[in-house]
Design a protein around this motif. Structure first.
Motif, PDB file in Angstrom:
ATOM      1  N   ALA A  95      30.305  33.176  30.865  1.00  0.00           N
ATOM      2  CA  ALA A  95      29.878  32.158  29.895  1.00  0.00           C
ATOM      3  C   ALA A  95      29.982  32.667  28.455  1.00  0.00           C
ATOM      4  O   ALA A  95      30.136  31.866  27.526  1.00  0.00           O
ATOM      5  N   ASP A  96      29.905  33.992  28.252  1.00  0.00           N
ATOM      6  CA  ASP A  96      30.105  34.532  26.898  1.00  0.00           C
ATOM      7  C   ASP A  96      31.505  34.187  26.392  1.00  0.00           C
ATOM      8  O   ASP A  96      31.693  33.890  25.205  1.00  0.00           O
ATOM      9  N   ASP A  97      32.481  34.253  27.297  1.00  0.00           N
ATOM     10  CA  ASP A  97      33.857  33.949  26.889  1.00  0.00           C
ATOM     11  C   ASP A  97      34.043  32.454  26.656  1.00  0.00           C
ATOM     12  O   ASP A  97      34.787  32.052  25.758  1.00  0.00           O
ATOM     13  N   ILE A  98      33.358  31.636  27.451  1.00  0.00           N
ATOM     14  CA  ILE A  98      33.420  30.180  27.210  1.00  0.00           C
ATOM     15  C   ILE A  98      32.836  29.887  25.830  1.00  0.00           C
ATOM     16  O   ILE A  98      33.400  29.109  25.049  1.00  0.00           O
ATOM     17  N   ALA A  99      31.705  30.527  25.516  1.00  0.00           N
ATOM     18  CA  ALA A  99      31.051  30.299  24.219  1.00  0.00           C
ATOM     19  C   ALA A  99      31.944  30.763  23.073  1.00  0.00           C
ATOM     20  O   ALA A  99      32.007  30.107  22.021  1.00  0.00           O
ATOM     21  N   ALA A 100      32.651  31.873  23.272  1.00  0.00           N
ATOM     22  CA  ALA A 100      33.541  32.360  22.209  1.00  0.00           C
ATOM     23  C   ALA A 100      34.652  31.341  21.943  1.00  0.00           C
ATOM     24  O   ALA A 100      34.996  31.074  20.785  1.00  0.00           O
ATOM     25  N   VAL A 101      35.179  30.750  23.009  1.00  0.00           N
ATOM     26  CA  VAL A 101      36.213  29.729  22.840  1.00  0.00           C
ATOM     27  C   VAL A 101      35.607  28.488  22.175  1.00  0.00           C
ATOM     28  O   VAL A 101      36.210  27.880  21.283  1.00  0.00           O
TER      29      VAL A 101
ATOM     30  N   PRO B  15      39.341  38.264  28.322  1.00  0.00           N
ATOM     31  CA  PRO B  15      38.082  37.852  28.957  1.00  0.00           C
ATOM     32  C   PRO B  15      37.497  38.979  29.792  1.00  0.00           C
ATOM     33  O   PRO B  15      38.207  39.864  30.263  1.00  0.00           O
ATOM     34  N   ARG B  16      36.174  38.929  29.962  1.00  0.00           N
ATOM     35  CA  ARG B  16      35.461  39.965  30.730  1.00  0.00           C
ATOM     36  C   ARG B  16      35.783  39.814  32.228  1.00  0.00           C
ATOM     37  O   ARG B  16      35.880  38.699  32.728  1.00  0.00           O
TER      38      ARG B  16
ATOM     39  N   PHE C  32      34.912  40.470  36.386  1.00  0.00           N
ATOM     40  CA  PHE C  32      33.688  40.205  37.143  1.00  0.00           C
ATOM     41  C   PHE C  32      32.848  41.465  37.340  1.00  0.00           C
ATOM     42  O   PHE C  32      31.615  41.426  37.222  1.00  0.00           O
ATOM     43  N   ARG C  33      33.492  42.590  37.617  1.00  0.00           N
ATOM     44  CA  ARG C  33      32.718  43.822  37.830  1.00  0.00           C
ATOM     45  C   ARG C  33      31.922  44.169  36.571  1.00  0.00           C
ATOM     46  O   ARG C  33      30.734  44.493  36.639  1.00  0.00           O
ATOM     47  N   THR C  34      32.566  44.068  35.427  1.00  0.00           N
ATOM     48  CA  THR C  34      31.871  44.386  34.165  1.00  0.00           C
ATOM     49  C   THR C  34      30.725  43.400  33.936  1.00  0.00           C
ATOM     50  O   THR C  34      29.637  43.784  33.490  1.00  0.00           O
ATOM     51  N   HIS C  35      30.967  42.139  34.259  1.00  0.00           N
ATOM     52  CA  HIS C  35      29.898  41.139  34.122  1.00  0.00           C
ATOM     53  C   HIS C  35      28.674  41.545  34.947  1.00  0.00           C
ATOM     54  O   HIS C  35      27.535  41.521  34.454  1.00  0.00           O
TER      55      HIS C  35
END
Ligand SMILES: NC(=O)c1ccc[n+]([C@@H]2O[C@H](COP(=O)([O-])OP(=O)(O)OC[C@H]3O[C@@H](n4cnc5c(N)ncnc54)[C@H](OP(=O)(O)O)[C@@H]3O)[C@@H](O)[C@H]2O)c1
Length: 290
Positions: free
Chosen positions: A168-174, A267-268, A270-273
């Motif tokens: 969701a951080d990447d969605i927000a950045a977009v 984009p991030r 899944f493991r890092t998330h």
């Protein structure tokens, strides 16, 4: 002196809206953080807004020239609720609208797909965000996250189908790019993470990172529909089970370059998330986060 225009963020206390609000305020933008509870979000001014209560709409729109739209969540026909509001928003001075839809719903498709189709006729500046499934479904308050925490299982009817889960951080950045760039995208944007994963892959990463066994329980479409119908209207359970069946058939098995192209960074994964969520939660609760 007139005040700078604000961005109205609808759903500001939710998964994407809270992140959009935080990013906008960090950049010095004025934000009206709208939700039914009007809970404060970071440094943004909170405003009460209910899709189903038009009496809340005028005040929410005051001073706003752009809007981030999280649709009413369980509405069978969100256009019936959203289009009158969007007409009102345009009349009140909103010139850019960014709508949160879904990778599973094209323009003209069911539910929010009808709002998507109407948006270019309403606003000169617009974007429709069509994210894939959220990584936060496994680490937030979603039913998957609860099942993982309470039972160590994730139940789907996706079979071996793969999904390019997105943070969701990447969605927000977009979203922030779409809201603030000099030129609005004026298109829809399918937003994915860097890699398509099956739910078996997801369970394996969760097991490795958290150290607690997580298994993927593969249900049939009918089994999932009937399971979901115990906690929601049958029609909605049918829709959700249908989305899983589409995943099993390969509908979400794709990766786009949207995040990197619009934000300049990849984009991030899944493991890092999961690692970050776990670190934030101090290792407890399978890395629960909003
Ligand atoms: N989860 C996924 O994998 C996924 C994937 C693709 C697309 N999506 C889409 O994402 C959307 C959900 O977005 P999200 O996750 O950012 O939101 P969310 O975390 O579900 O939060 C919903 C937000 O909307 C507000 N809200 C709820 N009912 C409202 C109402 N009647 N009037 C005004 N505000 C209301 C809530 O605050 P209050 O309760 O205080 O009002 C909250 O701020 C859905 O449309 C879904 O289709 C989800």
């Amino acid at each position: 002196m007139t005040a700078s225009p604000a961005t109205l963020v609808i759903g500001a206390t939710g998964t994407t809206g809270s992140r959009v609000t935080a990013r906008l305020t960090a950049r010095g933008h004025l934000v009206r953080a709208a939700s039914r509870r009007a809970a404060p979000v970071g440094g943004a001014g909170a405003v009460r807004f209910d899709w189903y209560d038009p009496a809340t709409h005028e005040e929410a729109l005051r001073g706003a020239d752009r809007v981030y739209l999280v649709p009413p969540l369980t509405a069978a026909d969100p256009a019936a609720v959203m289009l009158p509001f969007l007409e009102r928003a345009r009349a009140a001075g909103v010139r850019r609208a960014v709508l949160l839809s879904s990778s599973a719903i094209p323009a003209g498709g069911p539910a929010v797909g009808q709002v998507h189709q109407a948006l270019p006729g309403l606003f000169d500046e617009w974007a429709v965000l069509r994210p894939s499934w959220f990584m936060q479904n496994f680490t937030g308050d979603h039913a998957h996250a609860r099942d993982i925490r309470e039972q160590g299982t994730v139940r789907t009817a996706t079979g071996e189908g793969r999904v390019a889960f997105v943070d969701a951080d990447d969605i927000a950045a977009v979203a922030v790019h779409a809201l603030t760039a000099e030129r609005a995208p004026d298109t829809d944007l399918v937003i994915t993470g860097p890699q398509a994963l099956s739910y078996d892959d997801v369970a394996a990463v969760l097991t490795e990172v958290t150290g607690r066994a997580v298994t993927h329980r593969k249900l049939t479409y009918e089994q999932l529909r009937d399971h979901l119908a115990q906690s929601m209207p049958h029609a909605f359970a049918t829709v959700l089970a249908g989305l899983d069946r589409a995943i099993a058939e390969g509908a979400e098995d794709r990766v786009t370059d949207t995040v990197e192209r619009l934000t300049g960074r990849p984009p991030r994964d899944f493991r890092t998330h999961v690692e970050r969520a776990l670190a934030r939660a101090g290792g407890a609760d399978h890395g629960r986060e909003r």
